[in-house]
Design a protein around this motif. Structure first.
Motif, PDB file in Angstrom:
ATOM      1  N   LEU A  40       0.945  -1.223   0.033  1.00 38.92           N
ATOM      2  CA  LEU A  40       0.071  -0.031   0.072  1.00 38.92           C
ATOM      3  C   LEU A  40       1.054   1.307   0.033  1.00 38.92           C
ATOM      4  O   LEU A  40       0.616   2.254  -0.728  1.00 38.92           O
ATOM      5  CB  LEU A  40      -0.875  -0.021   1.217  1.00 38.92           C
ATOM      6  CG  LEU A  40      -1.969   1.166   1.640  1.00 38.92           C
ATOM      7  CD1 LEU A  40      -2.577   1.733   0.361  1.00 38.92           C
ATOM      8  CD2 LEU A  40      -2.677   1.189   2.658  1.00 38.92           C
ATOM      9  N   LEU A  41       1.942   0.995   0.532  1.00 38.74           N
ATOM     10  CA  LEU A  41       2.867   2.367   0.596  1.00 38.74           C
ATOM     11  C   LEU A  41       3.790   2.145  -0.364  1.00 38.74           C
ATOM     12  O   LEU A  41       4.252   3.426  -0.860  1.00 38.74           O
ATOM     13  CB  LEU A  41       3.673   2.125   2.106  1.00 38.74           C
ATOM     14  CG  LEU A  41       3.294   3.202   3.340  1.00 38.74           C
ATOM     15  CD1 LEU A  41       4.296   3.016   4.307  1.00 38.74           C
ATOM     16  CD2 LEU A  41       3.781   4.709   2.483  1.00 38.74           C
ATOM     17  N   TYR A  42       4.011   1.528  -1.089  1.00 38.34           N
ATOM     18  CA  TYR A  42       4.860   1.084  -1.915  1.00 38.34           C
ATOM     19  C   TYR A  42       4.942   2.235  -3.156  1.00 38.34           C
ATOM     20  O   TYR A  42       5.912   3.043  -3.492  1.00 38.34           O
ATOM     21  CB  TYR A  42       4.915  -0.185  -2.619  1.00 38.34           C
ATOM     22  CG  TYR A  42       6.006  -0.482  -3.733  1.00 38.34           C
ATOM     23  CD1 TYR A  42       7.320  -0.530  -3.571  1.00 38.34           C
ATOM     24  CD2 TYR A  42       5.308  -0.938  -5.169  1.00 38.34           C
ATOM     25  CE1 TYR A  42       8.184  -0.742  -4.515  1.00 38.34           C
ATOM     26  CE2 TYR A  42       6.313  -1.015  -6.308  1.00 38.34           C
ATOM     27  CZ  TYR A  42       7.652  -0.975  -5.966  1.00 38.34           C
ATOM     28  OH  TYR A  42       8.764  -1.137  -6.881  1.00 38.34           O
ATOM     29  N   PRO A  43       3.657   2.397  -3.739  1.00 44.04           N
ATOM     30  CA  PRO A  43       3.647   3.600  -4.796  1.00 44.04           C
ATOM     31  C   PRO A  43       4.049   4.983  -4.344  1.00 44.04           C
ATOM     32  O   PRO A  43       4.782   5.912  -4.941  1.00 44.04           O
ATOM     33  CB  PRO A  43       2.145   3.436  -5.149  1.00 44.04           C
ATOM     34  CG  PRO A  43       1.628   2.468  -4.662  1.00 44.04           C
ATOM     35  CD  PRO A  43       2.351   2.008  -3.399  1.00 44.04           C
ATOM     36  N   LEU A  44       3.458   5.188  -3.059  1.00 41.74           N
ATOM     37  CA  LEU A  44       4.254   6.481  -2.500  1.00 41.74           C
ATOM     38  C   LEU A  44       5.436   6.677  -2.309  1.00 41.74           C
ATOM     39  O   LEU A  44       6.334   7.539  -2.411  1.00 41.74           O
ATOM     40  CB  LEU A  44       3.399   6.906  -1.029  1.00 41.74           C
ATOM     41  CG  LEU A  44       3.771   8.072  -0.179  1.00 41.74           C
ATOM     42  CD1 LEU A  44       3.522   9.399  -1.219  1.00 41.74           C
ATOM     43  CD2 LEU A  44       2.943   8.194   0.890  1.00 41.74           C
ATOM     44  N   PHE A  45       6.299   5.320  -1.624  1.00 42.39           N
ATOM     45  CA  PHE A  45       7.748   5.432  -1.678  1.00 42.39           C
ATOM     46  C   PHE A  45       8.249   5.595  -2.630  1.00 42.39           C
ATOM     47  O   PHE A  45       9.490   6.295  -2.831  1.00 42.39           O
ATOM     48  CB  PHE A  45       8.264   4.130  -0.803  1.00 42.39           C
ATOM     49  CG  PHE A  45       8.527   4.302   0.651  1.00 42.39           C
ATOM     50  CD1 PHE A  45       9.656   4.635   0.953  1.00 42.39           C
ATOM     51  CD2 PHE A  45       7.602   3.825   1.555  1.00 42.39           C
ATOM     52  CE1 PHE A  45      10.046   4.963   2.156  1.00 42.39           C
ATOM     53  CE2 PHE A  45       7.701   3.879   2.916  1.00 42.39           C
ATOM     54  CZ  PHE A  45       9.107   4.639   3.326  1.00 42.39           C
ATOM     55  N   ASN A  46       7.792   5.184  -3.910  1.00 42.70           N
ATOM     56  CA  ASN A  46       8.252   5.316  -5.381  1.00 42.70           C
ATOM     57  C   ASN A  46       8.164   6.954  -5.856  1.00 42.70           C
ATOM     58  O   ASN A  46       9.348   7.258  -6.061  1.00 42.70           O
ATOM     59  CB  ASN A  46       7.736   4.325  -6.311  1.00 42.70           C
ATOM     60  CG  ASN A  46       8.307   3.003  -6.256  1.00 42.70           C
ATOM     61  OD1 ASN A  46       9.251   2.925  -5.738  1.00 42.70           O
ATOM     62  ND2 ASN A  46       7.436   2.039  -6.612  1.00 42.70           N
ATOM     63  N   LEU A  47       7.160   7.681  -5.462  1.00 41.07           N
ATOM     64  CA  LEU A  47       7.278   8.879  -5.745  1.00 41.07           C
ATOM     65  C   LEU A  47       8.275   9.791  -4.786  1.00 41.07           C
ATOM     66  O   LEU A  47       8.927  10.610  -5.291  1.00 41.07           O
ATOM     67  CB  LEU A  47       5.799   9.427  -5.355  1.00 41.07           C
ATOM     68  CG  LEU A  47       4.716   9.071  -6.310  1.00 41.07           C
ATOM     69  CD1 LEU A  47       3.436   9.414  -5.939  1.00 41.07           C
ATOM     70  CD2 LEU A  47       5.170   9.329  -7.860  1.00 41.07           C
ATOM     71  N   TRP A  48       8.263   9.401  -3.618  1.00 46.17           N
ATOM     72  CA  TRP A  48       9.266   9.910  -2.408  1.00 46.17           C
ATOM     73  C   TRP A  48      10.717   9.748  -3.001  1.00 46.17           C
ATOM     74  O   TRP A  48      11.414  10.764  -3.083  1.00 46.17           O
ATOM     75  CB  TRP A  48       9.110   9.350  -1.298  1.00 46.17           C
ATOM     76  CG  TRP A  48       8.091  10.067  -0.400  1.00 46.17           C
ATOM     77  CD1 TRP A  48       7.207  11.309  -0.787  1.00 46.17           C
ATOM     78  CD2 TRP A  48       7.459   9.499   0.860  1.00 46.17           C
ATOM     79  NE1 TRP A  48       6.130  11.532   0.025  1.00 46.17           N
ATOM     80  CE2 TRP A  48       6.325  10.584   1.218  1.00 46.17           C
ATOM     81  CE3 TRP A  48       7.615   8.689   1.771  1.00 46.17           C
ATOM     82  CZ2 TRP A  48       5.527  10.335   2.363  1.00 46.17           C
ATOM     83  CZ3 TRP A  48       6.937   8.283   2.803  1.00 46.17           C
ATOM     84  CH2 TRP A  48       5.738   9.053   3.133  1.00 46.17           C
ATOM     85  N   VAL A  49      11.057   8.445  -3.064  1.00 43.99           N
ATOM     86  CA  VAL A  49      12.485   8.265  -3.507  1.00 43.99           C
ATOM     87  C   VAL A  49      12.926   9.115  -4.663  1.00 43.99           C
ATOM     88  O   VAL A  49      14.199   9.541  -4.883  1.00 43.99           O
ATOM     89  CB  VAL A  49      12.771   6.959  -3.623  1.00 43.99           C
ATOM     90  CG1 VAL A  49      14.235   6.440  -4.100  1.00 43.99           C
ATOM     91  CG2 VAL A  49      12.654   6.106  -2.175  1.00 43.99           C
ATOM     92  N   ALA A  50      12.208   9.015  -5.725  1.00 40.93           N
ATOM     93  CA  ALA A  50      12.379   9.702  -7.074  1.00 40.93           C
ATOM     94  C   ALA A  50      12.738  11.233  -6.809  1.00 40.93           C
ATOM     95  O   ALA A  50      13.892  11.943  -7.299  1.00 40.93           O
ATOM     96  CB  ALA A  50      11.369   9.526  -8.110  1.00 40.93           C
TER      97      ALA A  50
END
Length: 351
Positions: A40-50
């Motif tokens: 569930l958090l994975y899509p947000l973490f991808n945005l954050w990390v980029a």
């Protein structure tokens, strides 16, 4: 002269120490960090990390979707620096691992999505869902579902319930909703990241939110619980979103307003360690499956540079990372001010 020489030597030594310390701090962005856990958090973490990597040259952060159960376990074992989880650490886990923390990063929710041809609106409750997943409610036109949906022509067809196979924070919050709303479920199946699902004929399982979504999409007359960060994909797949009965008996859809209503009702009572459930929260307009999204982190790190790198990234996440730029695409909401203060206090303990 000797005193002066000693003072000069001391000054040079002090400057060298200060320089080394400054260099160590400057190098923190080069320390590799690994995040693993919640799908569930994975899509947000991808945005954050980029974005974080673009504004912090040298940042090296790897993010993977393994399920909240795996994220928690890997963080406790020190295999990853950040365990992403929809579930907070249990009392037992905290007792065994007193340096581990559950730090809210944002607010999310979970939908119950269904694949019912011709049905555009559906009301469901905790007791109805518990009956479905226990195998006691097997048909879509069961009297309990009909009573909750007056005027809706429900099909005489077997229900196909879909659940998570992996250890999952989504299972944790879904089973909390069932337990908090249905005494029988609370006394028998309880709640957790894994559940001993009753053997229901035709029931299916999927790994991660993507696996549940794929199973519901592929099977008409099915339903499953899916994290809100997959809402756009669920809509694109033609899946419906059920209105769920809240603590006040109202059927509400997961919207920014209903999710915020649940979050606000819990924000002022969130404890310092932030391990609290927002499931089945008070409020006539509160959506019943809302939760903090947690970073499971050890407050004691093996090296100062590593502690600094984790501290800096998580501080960024609850500040810049809580902006609409990142949260809106995944349908998350920012932390209330009081909760952000608590999260920062926990982040500041990392050393």
């Amino acid at each position: 002269m000797k005193i002066l020489t000693n003072l000069l030597r001391s000054g040079v030594a002090a400057l060298a120490i200060a320089s080394a310390a400054g260099a160590a701090h400057a190098q923190t962005v080069d320390v590799p960090l690994t995040e693993s856990g919640s799908s569930l958090l994975y899509p947000l973490f991808n945005l954050w990390v980029a974005s974080y990597s673009a504004s912090h040259p040298g940042a090296d952060i790897t993010t993977t979707s393994t399920g909240s159960g795996a994220g928690i376990a890997q963080s406790i074992k020190g295999l990853v620096q950040i365990g992403a989880s929809d579930a907070y650490l249990s009392d037992t886990m905290v007792k065994k691992n007193p340096t581990m923390m559950s730090i809210p990063l944002a607010i999310s929710s979970q939908a119950v999505n269904y694949n019912l041809p011709g049905i555009s609106h559906l009301n469901l409750s905790g007791p109805i869902l518990a009956g479905i997943y226990e195998g006691k409610i097997t048909q879509w036109n069961d009297p309990a579902i009909v009573a909750a949906n007056p005027g809706v022509s429900l099909p005489n067809h077997v229900i196909i319930p879909v659940h998570r196979l992996d250890g999952s924070g989504d299972t944790f919050i879904f089973s909390q909703y069932l337990a908090f709303s249905t005494p029988e479920w609370a006394s028998t199946l309880h709640y957790g990241t894994t559940i001993s699902w009753p053997a229901v004929p035709g029931a299916l399982g999927g790994n991660g939110n993507s696996g549940v979504l794929a199973a519901v999409k592929a099977n008409p007359y099915s339903l499953g619980y899916i994290g809100v960060s997959y809402a756009d994909k669920a809509a694109a797949a033609g899946l419906g979103v059920a209105a769920l009965q809240n603590k006040h008996g109202e059927y509400v859809l997961p919207t920014d307003e209903t999710i915020a209503a649940a979050a606000q009702s819990v924000a002022t009572t969130t404890p310092a360690d932030e391990r609290v459930s927002m499931i089945f929260a008070e409020g006539a307009n509160a959506y019943p499956i809302v939760n903090y999204e947690y970073a499971i982190v050890n407050s004691t790190q093996p090296a100062p540079a590593l502690a600094s790198a984790i501290h800096d990234f998580l501080t960024w996440a609850i500040n810049e990372g809580n902006s609409p730029t990142f949260l809106k695409p995944v349908h998350f909401l920012p932390l209330p001010a009081a909760v952000k203060t608590l999260s920062q206090a926990q982040i500041d303990k990392i050393q």
